[in-house]
Write a protein that holds these residues in place. Sequence first.
Motif, mmCIF file in Angstrom:
data_model
loop_
_atom_site.group_PDB
_atom_site.id
_atom_site.type_symbol
_atom_site.label_atom_id
_atom_site.label_comp_id
_atom_site.label_asym_id
_atom_site.label_seq_id
_atom_site.Cartn_x
_atom_site.Cartn_y
_atom_site.Cartn_z
ATOM 1 N N LEU A 70 28.086 -41.668 46.235
ATOM 2 C CA LEU A 70 28.051 -42.860 47.085
ATOM 3 C C LEU A 70 26.661 -43.033 47.709
ATOM 4 O O LEU A 70 26.150 -44.157 47.824
ATOM 5 N N GLY A 71 26.063 -41.938 48.101
ATOM 6 C CA GLY A 71 24.715 -41.990 48.686
ATOM 7 C C GLY A 71 23.694 -42.481 47.678
ATOM 8 O O GLY A 71 22.763 -43.227 48.031
ATOM 9 N N ARG A 72 23.853 -42.061 46.416
ATOM 10 C CA ARG A 72 22.921 -42.516 45.388
ATOM 11 C C ARG A 72 23.128 -44.004 45.066
ATOM 12 O O ARG A 72 22.194 -44.704 44.697
ATOM 13 N N LEU A 73 24.365 -44.479 45.193
ATOM 14 C CA LEU A 73 24.662 -45.883 44.921
ATOM 15 C C LEU A 73 24.200 -46.807 46.051
ATOM 16 O O LEU A 73 23.871 -47.972 45.816
ATOM 17 N N SER A 74 24.174 -46.295 47.252
ATOM 18 C CA SER A 74 23.877 -47.109 48.431
ATOM 19 C C SER A 74 22.555 -47.877 48.317
ATOM 20 O O SER A 74 22.526 -49.083 48.597
ATOM 21 N N PRO A 75 21.439 -47.250 47.907
ATOM 22 C CA PRO A 75 20.177 -48.011 47.830
ATOM 23 C C PRO A 75 20.217 -49.144 46.800
ATOM 24 O O PRO A 75 19.538 -50.166 46.948
ATOM 25 N N SER A 76 21.045 -48.967 45.755
ATOM 26 C CA SER A 76 21.057 -50.004 44.732
ATOM 27 C C SER A 76 21.962 -51.172 45.095
ATOM 28 O O SER A 76 21.931 -52.211 44.427
ATOM 29 N N CYS A 77 22.778 -51.010 46.131
ATOM 30 C CA CYS A 77 23.642 -52.112 46.590
ATOM 31 C C CYS A 77 22.859 -52.952 47.575
ATOM 32 O O CYS A 77 22.476 -52.468 48.643
ATOM 33 N N GLU A 84 30.046 -53.165 51.633
ATOM 34 C CA GLU A 84 31.398 -53.048 52.220
ATOM 35 C C GLU A 84 32.281 -52.161 51.356
ATOM 36 O O GLU A 84 33.031 -51.323 51.866
ATOM 37 N N LEU A 85 32.150 -52.306 50.039
ATOM 38 C CA LEU A 85 32.915 -51.465 49.106
ATOM 39 C C LEU A 85 32.519 -49.999 49.265
ATOM 40 O O LEU A 85 33.382 -49.113 49.293
ATOM 41 N N LEU A 86 31.225 -49.727 49.395
ATOM 42 C CA LEU A 86 30.753 -48.348 49.598
ATOM 43 C C LEU A 86 31.301 -47.780 50.914
ATOM 44 O O LEU A 86 31.685 -46.605 50.979
ATOM 45 N N GLU A 87 31.340 -48.586 51.968
ATOM 46 C CA GLU A 87 31.883 -48.127 53.252
ATOM 47 C C GLU A 87 33.376 -47.826 53.134
ATOM 48 O O GLU A 87 33.867 -46.843 53.705
ATOM 49 N N GLN A 88 34.086 -48.672 52.385
ATOM 50 C CA GLN A 88 35.521 -48.418 52.167
ATOM 51 C C GLN A 88 35.731 -47.118 51.402
ATOM 52 O O GLN A 88 36.630 -46.326 51.726
ATOM 53 N N LEU A 89 34.891 -46.892 50.387
ATOM 54 C CA LEU A 89 34.992 -45.638 49.624
ATOM 55 C C LEU A 89 34.674 -44.435 50.523
ATOM 56 O O LEU A 89 35.344 -43.396 50.431
ATOM 57 N N GLN A 90 33.666 -44.553 51.372
ATOM 58 C CA GLN A 90 33.314 -43.468 52.309
ATOM 59 C C GLN A 90 34.493 -43.199 53.252
ATOM 60 O O GLN A 90 34.849 -42.040 53.484
ATOM 61 N N HIS A 91 35.095 -44.269 53.764
ATOM 62 C CA HIS A 91 36.255 -44.125 54.649
ATOM 63 C C HIS A 91 37.427 -43.462 53.891
ATOM 64 O O HIS A 91 38.108 -42.583 54.431
ATOM 65 N N SER A 92 37.628 -43.865 52.653
ATOM 66 C CA SER A 92 38.704 -43.271 51.835
ATOM 67 C C SER A 92 38.470 -41.779 51.624
ATOM 68 O O SER A 92 39.416 -40.976 51.643
#
Length: 184
Positions: A70-77, A84-92
């Motif tokens: 998720l951290g690696r995906l964050s800069p590319s979003c 928001e999808l990354l935050e939902q995944l982090q929360h999950s």
Amino acid sequence: GEQCVATVASPSLCVPAFPPPTPQAAFAHLALAFRCDLFTLRQRLEVEKRGRDAAEENIQEELGQCRAALGRLSPSCTDGGCKELLEQLQHSLDVLEAAVERATSAAEKLGAVHQEARMSRAAEVMVQHVENLKRHHVREHAELEEMKRLIQQNSRNRQLAETQDDTEPRLRPHPLMRTFQQVT
């Protein structure tokens, strides 16, 4: 048919069904099982603890890898929907980690309850054996007291018979009989 039995050493062991053992036999088997369990308890405890720790480490490793991805995906979003999808995944992942901890705790509690149930059955067998021993003792004590009474009674009867044998050859006339004989 077969009957499945749970012991400390082997949680589910299927054996052919036999008539229920007597409390004495069940107690002897239980005592032997306890001795065997005590002999291997420390080793089994260490093995189970290592297995639990390894499983927890594996879960934490997987959660860590998911967080890293998720951290690696964050800069590319760049758009808001992706973030928001990354935050939902982090929360999950956070919810999943808490659920794993609760499941681990619940599994340990369940294991403790299973052990308590086995110990309760073992204690029940022991109590039943002690009660049988008490009944046997009471019965044996009653038989002993009856035998003592019979021996004492037999001894009194023998002494009475011996004293009667001693007095029979020398029949003494009753004093009134002597008086009656003298009058005539």
